[in-house]
Design a protein around this motif. Structure first.
Motif, PDB file in Angstrom:
ATOM      1  N   ALA A   1      -3.697  -6.833   4.045  1.00  0.00           N
ATOM      2  CA  ALA A   1      -3.108  -6.854   2.550  1.00  0.00           C
ATOM      3  C   ALA A   1      -2.591  -5.820   2.107  1.00  0.00           C
ATOM      4  O   ALA A   1      -2.012  -5.569   0.911  1.00  0.00           O
ATOM      5  N   GLY A   2      -2.183  -5.079   3.150  1.00  0.00           N
ATOM      6  CA  GLY A   2      -1.240  -3.855   2.998  1.00  0.00           C
ATOM      7  C   GLY A   2       0.313  -4.152   2.567  1.00  0.00           C
ATOM      8  O   GLY A   2       1.167  -3.311   1.710  1.00  0.00           O
TER       9      GLY A   2
ATOM     10  N   PRO B   1      -1.139 -11.136  10.252  1.00  0.00           N
ATOM     11  CA  PRO B   1      -2.501 -11.232  10.581  1.00  0.00           C
ATOM     12  C   PRO B   1      -2.819  -9.703  11.086  1.00  0.00           C
ATOM     13  O   PRO B   1      -2.223  -8.858  11.507  1.00  0.00           O
ATOM     14  N   ASP B   2      -4.230  -9.761  10.801  1.00  0.00           N
ATOM     15  CA  ASP B   2      -4.843  -8.280  10.934  1.00  0.00           C
ATOM     16  C   ASP B   2      -5.514  -8.412  12.460  1.00  0.00           C
ATOM     17  O   ASP B   2      -5.146  -9.141  13.040  1.00  0.00           O
TER      18      ASP B   2
ATOM     19  N   LEU C   1      -9.212 -11.334  -0.969  1.00  0.00           N
ATOM     20  CA  LEU C   1      -8.020 -12.086  -0.964  1.00  0.00           C
ATOM     21  C   LEU C   1      -8.229 -13.282   0.254  1.00  0.00           C
ATOM     22  O   LEU C   1      -7.797 -14.324   0.166  1.00  0.00           O
ATOM     23  N   ASN C   2      -8.670 -12.701   1.310  1.00  0.00           N
ATOM     24  CA  ASN C   2      -8.668 -13.771   2.628  1.00  0.00           C
ATOM     25  C   ASN C   2      -9.690 -14.749   2.030  1.00  0.00           C
ATOM     26  O   ASN C   2      -9.276 -16.066   2.609  1.00  0.00           O
TER      27      ASN C   2
ATOM     28  N   ASP D   1       0.807  -1.233   0.068  1.00  0.00           N
ATOM     29  CA  ASP D   1       0.064  -0.139  -0.097  1.00  0.00           C
ATOM     30  C   ASP D   1       1.001   1.292  -0.108  1.00  0.00           C
ATOM     31  O   ASP D   1       2.206   1.183   0.363  1.00  0.00           O
ATOM     32  N   SER D   2       0.408   2.637  -0.221  1.00  0.00           N
ATOM     33  CA  SER D   2       1.303   3.531  -0.273  1.00  0.00           C
ATOM     34  C   SER D   2       1.099   4.543   0.974  1.00  0.00           C
ATOM     35  O   SER D   2       1.639   5.519   1.214  1.00  0.00           O
ATOM     36  N   ASP D   3       0.529   3.901   1.990  1.00  0.00           N
ATOM     37  CA  ASP D   3       0.604   4.583   3.444  1.00  0.00           C
ATOM     38  C   ASP D   3       1.486   3.969   4.345  1.00  0.00           C
ATOM     39  O   ASP D   3       1.230   3.242   5.378  1.00  0.00           O
TER      40      ASP D   3
END
Length: 317
Positions: A166-167, A142-143, A204-205, A116-118
């Motif tokens: 997914a970042g 893991p989130d 994705l998950n 990701d871009s952040d």
């Protein structure tokens, strides 16, 4: 002549996030210790020519770097869930572009890091590139532990697996091609729009949960892992507390980013460090919370409870 090894790094980006993507790229190049070639790929639906020129000018000052902008013109993506019913009305279609990676890149490319871009990279990206995937197709972190059960229940994911963020993804593209992943993802979206809340991350998950291996948390230190009491399983707490002071990737995943005045992330200054030397180096943070009442509530909460984040010494930033 011996051909140099390459590291492929991919972003999904638009004009709204190109400034932040520039900071991510510079952080990668500034911390690279190997002499491998870095190949950046920007996947976009609409990225202005002016911004493409800016990025190319920035990268000219770094050796062993290439940039390819890949514009996606598929009508399919217009049907992807956004806005009402999903986590944020501000997220754009660019977030879904990572789902198309197996069909976009030639078969000569079989491994990619998606970011990701952040994000700010605070380590040699080659260390992530060399991570062993084993028999799995994707590696991620893991989130939020407190939302694991609800996310898995909503998406019908077995409890034996973790729902990942997914970042930051290390992807074996060849395996995803073998799994016909992109078609699976598109079919899932078509049939399950009512289940999709976290956009492409959910997709994705839901489609690959048994094809995922887990990266060390240091490779995706989201806001929730930089809290004094990180939102994780008790068994992972000691490890995460160690990584808080030496994160390999800082992911500004919270509502407030470094470019917002409200941001309290302890590593927010690194964003501005890597923005130096770019056309955006004089950028000043703006207020994200427009509601006066919400701002007052947020300030009162901080006075009463204090900041949830760890406090860093200046030497860390």
């Amino acid at each position: 002549m011996i051909q140099k090894e390459e590291i492929n790094i991919c972003f999904g980006v638009d004009d709204n996030y190109i400034q932040h993507c520039a900071a991510t790229m510079i952080s990668i190049l500034s911390n690279l210790r190997s002499n491998k070639i870095i190949r950046f790929y920007l996947l976009t639906v609409a990225l202005g020519q002016e911004n493409i020129i800016k990025i190319k000018e920035i990268l000219k000052t770094y050796p062993n770097v290439t940039l390819e902008v890949i514009e996606i013109k598929s009508d399919v993506i217009k049907q992807f869930p956004l806005g009402k019913g999903t986590v944020s009305k501000f997220i754009t279609i660019s977030t879904y572009l990572r789902l198309l990676i197996p069909t976009i890149f030639p078969e000569s490319i079989n491994r990619i890091i998606y970011l990701d871009s952040d994000i700010i990279v605070n380590d040699d990206i080659d260390n992530l590139w060399k991570f062993e995937l084993g028999e799995k197709a994707i590696a991620g972190v893991p989130d939020n532990f407190y939302k694991q059960d609800s996310n898995k229940q909503r998406l019908n994911i077995s409890n034996n697996y973790n729902y990942i963020n997914a970042g930051v993804l290390l992807i074996d593209v060849s395996k995803l091609r073998m799994l016909n992943f992109t078609n699976q993802a598109l079919n899932y979206i078509a049939k399950n729009k009512d289940k999709i809340y976290y956009h492409d991350q959910d997709v994705l998950n839901a489609t690959c949960y048994n094809q995922i291996t887990y990266l060390p948390y240091k490779w995706n230190m989201m806001d929730l892992y930089l809290y004094k009491k990180p939102w994780c399983q008790e068994e992972d707490k000691a490890t995460i507390l160690t990584y808080q002071y030496k994160p390999s990737i800082i992911h500004y995943s919270g509502r407030f980013k470094p470019w917002h005045k409200e941001c309290e992330n302890p590593y927010k200054n690194l964003y501005f460090k890597y923005l130096k030397g770019t056309p955006w180096e004089h950028y000043k943070p703006v207020r994200n919370e427009k509601s006066l009442n919400q701002n007052i509530k947020r300030i009162i909460k901080r006075i009463v409870k204090g900041s949830p984040y760890i406090k860093l010494k200046k030497s860390f930033i």
